[in-house]
Design a protein around this motif. Structure first.
Motif, PDB file in Angstrom:
ATOM      1  N   GLU A  56      86.518 -71.773 -67.755  1.00 35.59           N
ATOM      2  CA  GLU A  56      85.722 -71.228 -68.754  1.00 35.59           C
ATOM      3  C   GLU A  56      85.466 -71.734 -70.039  1.00 35.59           C
ATOM      4  N   GLU A  59      83.649 -75.455 -69.276  1.00 36.75           N
ATOM      5  CA  GLU A  59      82.070 -75.187 -69.247  1.00 36.75           C
ATOM      6  C   GLU A  59      81.481 -74.843 -70.458  1.00 36.75           C
ATOM      7  N   SER A  63      78.823 -77.094 -72.493  1.00 32.58           N
ATOM      8  CA  SER A  63      76.987 -76.659 -72.248  1.00 32.58           C
ATOM      9  C   SER A  63      76.800 -77.363 -74.131  1.00 32.58           C
TER      10      SER A  63
END
Length: 94
Positions: A56, A59, A63
């Protein structure tokens, strides 16, 4: 100003700039909590703290906008996301 004096002035300027550049390149870059806070902002730091695992966190970091990612790469002197994750864990006790 005559020609030889101008040539000497330009040569001294080039040498002094080269020395300054070499000092900047050789000087180690230290990652601090303040630098990370300045780049990542509080919202992103909170997201990283609340992330359950490294996947996570990767990610969230991927992003980010390109400008922020470039600043992180420059700060850590690395292209690897794991270096950023390790830095966040170290400085923010995630």
């Amino acid at each position: 100003m005559n020609t030889p004096a101008l040539i000497y002035a330009v040569a001294l300027t080039i040498v002094s700039l080269a020395v300054i550049f070499m000092i900047m390149v050789i000087k180690p870059n230290k990652v601090t909590k303040e630098k990370l806070e300045k780049i990542l902002k509080k919202e992103i730091i909170e997201k990283l703290k609340n992330a359950e695992n490294e996947k996570e966190m990767k990610e969230i970091i991927r992003s980010l906008d390109n400008k922020t990612k470039m600043k992180l790469k420059t700060l850590f002197e690395s292209q690897d996301v794991r270096d950023v994750i390790n830095g966040v864990k170290e400085h923010f006790k995630v």
